[in-house]
Design a protein around this motif. Structure first.
Motif, PDB file in Angstrom:
ATOM      1  N   ALA A   1      -5.183 -24.211  -6.388  1.00 23.19           N
ATOM      2  CA  ALA A   1      -4.636 -25.072  -6.940  1.00 23.19           C
ATOM      3  C   ALA A   1      -3.351 -24.965  -7.025  1.00 23.19           C
ATOM      4  O   ALA A   1      -2.837 -23.797  -7.194  1.00 23.19           O
ATOM      5  CB  ALA A   1      -5.658 -25.209  -8.227  1.00 23.19           C
ATOM      6  N   PHE A   2      -2.525 -25.750  -7.385  1.00 20.03           N
ATOM      7  CA  PHE A   2      -1.101 -25.785  -7.645  1.00 20.03           C
ATOM      8  C   PHE A   2      -0.393 -27.042  -8.646  1.00 20.03           C
ATOM      9  O   PHE A   2      -1.120 -27.987  -8.518  1.00 20.03           O
ATOM     10  CB  PHE A   2      -0.305 -25.677  -6.539  1.00 20.03           C
ATOM     11  N   ASP A   3       0.712 -26.631  -9.166  1.00 22.98           N
ATOM     12  CA  ASP A   3       1.347 -27.973 -10.079  1.00 22.98           C
ATOM     13  C   ASP A   3       2.474 -28.176  -9.201  1.00 22.98           C
ATOM     14  O   ASP A   3       3.445 -27.285  -9.084  1.00 22.98           O
ATOM     15  CB  ASP A   3       1.695 -27.043 -11.334  1.00 22.98           C
ATOM     16  N   SER A   4       2.518 -29.524  -8.794  1.00 19.26           N
ATOM     17  CA  SER A   4       3.637 -29.905  -8.056  1.00 19.26           C
ATOM     18  C   SER A   4       4.920 -30.120  -8.855  1.00 19.26           C
ATOM     19  O   SER A   4       5.957 -30.394  -8.338  1.00 19.26           O
ATOM     20  CB  SER A   4       3.100 -31.025  -7.506  1.00 19.26           C
ATOM     21  N   ARG A   5       4.540 -30.014 -10.344  1.00 21.91           N
ATOM     22  CA  ARG A   5       5.829 -30.376 -11.351  1.00 21.91           C
ATOM     23  C   ARG A   5       6.613 -29.231 -11.583  1.00 21.91           C
ATOM     24  O   ARG A   5       7.570 -29.569 -12.177  1.00 21.91           O
ATOM     25  CB  ARG A   5       5.296 -30.965 -12.578  1.00 21.91           C
ATOM     26  N   GLN A   6       6.028 -28.002 -11.038  1.00 19.99           N
ATOM     27  CA  GLN A   6       6.640 -26.873 -11.677  1.00 19.99           C
ATOM     28  C   GLN A   6       7.194 -25.991 -10.543  1.00 19.99           C
ATOM     29  O   GLN A   6       6.416 -25.287  -9.757  1.00 19.99           O
ATOM     30  CB  GLN A   6       5.821 -25.913 -12.381  1.00 19.99           C
ATOM     31  N   SER A   7       8.492 -25.668 -10.270  1.00 19.64           N
ATOM     32  CA  SER A   7       8.951 -25.135  -9.328  1.00 19.64           C
ATOM     33  C   SER A   7       9.189 -23.306  -9.550  1.00 19.64           C
ATOM     34  O   SER A   7       9.451 -23.298 -10.673  1.00 19.64           O
ATOM     35  CB  SER A   7      10.367 -25.632  -8.627  1.00 19.64           C
ATOM     36  N   VAL A   8       9.273 -22.626  -8.614  1.00 27.15           N
ATOM     37  CA  VAL A   8       9.621 -21.315  -8.882  1.00 27.15           C
ATOM     38  C   VAL A   8      11.036 -21.211  -9.153  1.00 27.15           C
ATOM     39  O   VAL A   8      11.963 -21.814  -8.528  1.00 27.15           O
ATOM     40  CB  VAL A   8       9.400 -20.441  -7.666  1.00 27.15           C
ATOM     41  N   ALA A   9      11.298 -20.442 -10.350  1.00 29.85           N
ATOM     42  CA  ALA A   9      12.890 -20.618 -10.917  1.00 29.85           C
ATOM     43  C   ALA A   9      13.726 -19.854 -10.011  1.00 29.85           C
ATOM     44  O   ALA A   9      14.740 -20.368  -9.772  1.00 29.85           O
ATOM     45  CB  ALA A   9      12.803 -20.106 -12.519  1.00 29.85           C
ATOM     46  N   ASP A  10      13.537 -18.465  -9.807  1.00 29.40           N
ATOM     47  CA  ASP A  10      14.238 -17.744  -9.281  1.00 29.40           C
ATOM     48  C   ASP A  10      13.375 -16.640  -8.517  1.00 29.40           C
ATOM     49  O   ASP A  10      12.457 -16.532  -8.493  1.00 29.40           O
ATOM     50  CB  ASP A  10      15.489 -17.250 -10.268  1.00 29.40           C
ATOM     51  N   GLN A  11      14.425 -15.666  -7.818  1.00 27.66           N
ATOM     52  CA  GLN A  11      13.999 -14.576  -7.151  1.00 27.66           C
ATOM     53  C   GLN A  11      13.250 -13.610  -8.259  1.00 27.66           C
ATOM     54  O   GLN A  11      12.308 -12.763  -7.803  1.00 27.66           O
ATOM     55  CB  GLN A  11      14.729 -13.918  -6.275  1.00 27.66           C
ATOM     56  N   GLY A  12      13.673 -13.545  -9.390  1.00 26.59           N
ATOM     57  CA  GLY A  12      13.007 -12.782 -10.498  1.00 26.59           C
ATOM     58  C   GLY A  12      11.586 -13.360 -10.741  1.00 26.59           C
ATOM     59  O   GLY A  12      10.687 -12.499 -11.025  1.00 26.59           O
ATOM     60  N   GLU A  13      11.208 -14.238 -10.705  1.00 24.42           N
ATOM     61  CA  GLU A  13       9.619 -14.891 -10.685  1.00 24.42           C
ATOM     62  C   GLU A  13       8.967 -14.255  -9.447  1.00 24.42           C
ATOM     63  O   GLU A  13       7.821 -14.107  -9.772  1.00 24.42           O
ATOM     64  CB  GLU A  13       9.695 -16.478 -10.681  1.00 24.42           C
ATOM     65  N   LEU A  14       9.656 -14.385  -8.333  1.00 26.82           N
ATOM     66  CA  LEU A  14       8.811 -13.951  -7.051  1.00 26.82           C
ATOM     67  C   LEU A  14       8.518 -12.233  -7.287  1.00 26.82           C
ATOM     68  O   LEU A  14       7.363 -11.658  -7.063  1.00 26.82           O
ATOM     69  CB  LEU A  14       9.849 -14.180  -5.809  1.00 26.82           C
ATOM     70  N   ALA A  15       9.518 -11.683  -8.092  1.00 22.46           N
ATOM     71  CA  ALA A  15       9.498 -10.164  -8.233  1.00 22.46           C
ATOM     72  C   ALA A  15       8.448 -10.014  -9.009  1.00 22.46           C
ATOM     73  O   ALA A  15       7.672  -8.972  -9.071  1.00 22.46           O
ATOM     74  CB  ALA A  15      10.495  -9.616  -8.776  1.00 22.46           C
ATOM     75  N   LYS A  16       8.167 -10.757  -9.971  1.00 22.43           N
ATOM     76  CA  LYS A  16       7.069 -10.895 -10.874  1.00 22.43           C
ATOM     77  C   LYS A  16       5.636 -10.992 -10.337  1.00 22.43           C
ATOM     78  O   LYS A  16       4.725 -10.401 -10.605  1.00 22.43           O
ATOM     79  CB  LYS A  16       7.123 -11.593 -12.186  1.00 22.43           C
ATOM     80  N   ILE A  17       5.659 -11.939  -9.388  1.00 22.23           N
ATOM     81  CA  ILE A  17       4.366 -12.068  -8.609  1.00 22.23           C
ATOM     82  C   ILE A  17       3.995 -10.835  -7.900  1.00 22.23           C
ATOM     83  O   ILE A  17       2.805 -10.477  -7.654  1.00 22.23           O
ATOM     84  CB  ILE A  17       4.483 -13.274  -7.753  1.00 22.23           C
ATOM     85  N   GLN A  18       5.151 -10.527  -7.143  1.00 13.61           N
ATOM     86  CA  GLN A  18       5.149  -9.118  -6.273  1.00 13.61           C
ATOM     87  C   GLN A  18       4.327  -8.011  -7.196  1.00 13.61           C
ATOM     88  O   GLN A  18       3.586  -7.340  -6.938  1.00 13.61           O
ATOM     89  CB  GLN A  18       6.143  -8.639  -5.938  1.00 13.61           C
TER      90      GLN A  18
ATOM     91  N   LEU B   1       0.747  -1.069  -0.032  1.00 14.43           N
ATOM     92  CA  LEU B   1       0.061  -0.093  -0.098  1.00 14.43           C
ATOM     93  C   LEU B   1       0.808   1.249   0.023  1.00 14.43           C
ATOM     94  O   LEU B   1       0.379   2.265  -0.540  1.00 14.43           O
ATOM     95  CB  LEU B   1      -0.846   0.033   1.173  1.00 14.43           C
ATOM     96  N   ASN B   2       2.018   1.354   0.693  1.00 14.70           N
ATOM     97  CA  ASN B   2       2.809   2.319   0.741  1.00 14.70           C
ATOM     98  C   ASN B   2       3.866   2.488  -0.482  1.00 14.70           C
ATOM     99  O   ASN B   2       4.430   3.333  -0.683  1.00 14.70           O
ATOM    100  CB  ASN B   2       3.745   2.241   1.949  1.00 14.70           C
ATOM    101  N   ASN B   3       3.685   1.253  -1.235  1.00 10.05           N
ATOM    102  CA  ASN B   3       4.440   1.588  -2.513  1.00 10.05           C
ATOM    103  C   ASN B   3       6.049   1.389  -2.184  1.00 10.05           C
ATOM    104  O   ASN B   3       6.784   2.184  -2.917  1.00 10.05           O
ATOM    105  CB  ASN B   3       4.199   2.677  -3.432  1.00 10.05           C
ATOM    106  N   THR B   4       6.504   0.753  -1.207  1.00 14.37           N
ATOM    107  CA  THR B   4       7.883   0.667  -0.520  1.00 14.37           C
ATOM    108  C   THR B   4       8.376  -0.555  -0.810  1.00 14.37           C
ATOM    109  O   THR B   4       9.314  -0.862  -0.201  1.00 14.37           O
ATOM    110  CB  THR B   4       7.926   0.962   0.909  1.00 14.37           C
ATOM    111  N   ALA B   5       7.696  -1.587  -1.400  1.00 16.78           N
ATOM    112  CA  ALA B   5       8.147  -3.013  -1.522  1.00 16.78           C
ATOM    113  C   ALA B   5       9.406  -2.944  -2.308  1.00 16.78           C
ATOM    114  O   ALA B   5       9.416  -2.315  -3.140  1.00 16.78           O
ATOM    115  CB  ALA B   5       7.038  -3.785  -2.156  1.00 16.78           C
ATOM    116  N   ILE B   6      10.166  -3.872  -2.047  1.00 20.21           N
ATOM    117  CA  ILE B   6      11.590  -4.015  -2.814  1.00 20.21           C
ATOM    118  C   ILE B   6      11.758  -5.610  -3.144  1.00 20.21           C
ATOM    119  O   ILE B   6      10.823  -6.435  -2.615  1.00 20.21           O
ATOM    120  CB  ILE B   6      12.713  -3.504  -1.703  1.00 20.21           C
TER     121      ILE B   6
END
Length: 261
Positions: free
Chosen positions: A180-197, A44-49
């Motif tokens: 729901a989730f896919d057990s066969r596909q893992s998060v690749a890297d922190q860049g993927e987490l950044a895209k989710i954010q 909300l504060n737009n301070t996420a990194i």
């Protein structure tokens, strides 16, 4: 012992030199749910990194803040890895029961899979008040914790091969779908987490860029704070109190230990 390992144990009150066996995971998950709030203040504060290992350690373990699923579960994942667990991060899509649809934000929920004695388990400390507080086996077996009953069923959807379901204590009479989730596909890297954010921060259907939401489990239930109300469950009984703008920051500090002044 690494800094993250030591600080995580200190934050949740888990003994620094105690081995993290499978039997101890229940204790770790419950302590984490009570000590580290699920909250969206930075969004909300737009301070996420960027949710890197270093940034998450600083935000949650050094500054004593909380976070959302893409912060809380990666931090727990790093803790598990540093304690010699076979773990991976996976993505899921939340089911919106009120609208009877999958969330339009897509696969923006982050959770963890671990391996133990030939069995795969789902572990999640980033699902608000819906936490199982216990590893949930991917074999449709029902597990029970102080927060209710939980199971993972093998169900084929366009989003994966499994569905996490819950029946929360004092709240649900019937099973309902969490995600729901896919057990066969893992998060690749922190860049993927950044895209989710980024999706969580910007998507019009995101529930976390509209107003403040903070929640954590307590010894007797859970407590949730929004900009308009403070809701507390104690031993199956609920109390909801109105919140004014003037009181909000004080309540954040009092109940969640976060200073947002």
């Amino acid at each position: 012992m690494t800094i993250l390992n030591s600080l995580f144990r200190k934050r949740i009150g888990f003994p620094e030199h105690e081995a993290l066996s499978f039997d101890k995971l229940d204790d770790v998950l419950e302590k984490t749910a009570k000590e580290i709030p699920f909250e969206n203040i930075c969004v909300l504060n737009n301070t996420a990194i960027e949710p890197s290992k270093e940034n998450l350690t600083n935000k949650i373990l050094e500054k004593y803040e909380g976070g959302l699923c893409y912060e809380l579960n990666p931090l727990l994942y790093y803790f598990l890895i540093e304690n010699n667990w076979d773990a991976s991060l996976i993505r899921g899509i939340i089911y919106d029961g009120s609208r009877q649809r999958w969330n339009p934000t897509g696969k923006t929920h982050v959770a963890i899979l671990i391996q133990n004695s030939g069995q795969t388990y789902l572990v999640d400390t980033g699902f608000g008040g819906n936490l199982p507080l216990i590893p949930v086996p991917l074999n449709e077996g029902i597990v029970t914790s102080s927060n209710g009953q939980f199971r993972v069923r093998r169900v084929s959807t366009e989003y994966g091969d499994y569905v996490f379901e819950m029946k929360l204590k004092h709240k649900d009479k019937d099973w309902r779908t969490g995600y729901a989730f896919d057990s066969r596909q893992s998060v690749a890297d922190q860049g993927e987490l950044a895209k989710i954010q980024q999706i969580i921060m910007e998507h019009e259907a995101s529930a976390f860029n509209k107003g403040p939401l903070l929640t954590r489990l307590t010894d007797t239930g859970n407590i949730t704070l929004t900009e308009s109300s403070l809701t507390e469950w104690k031993d199956g009984k609920v109390q909801k109190l109105p919140v004014t703008h003037r009181d909000f920051n004080k309540l954040v500090q009092e109940h969640f230990g976060i200073n947002i002044n």
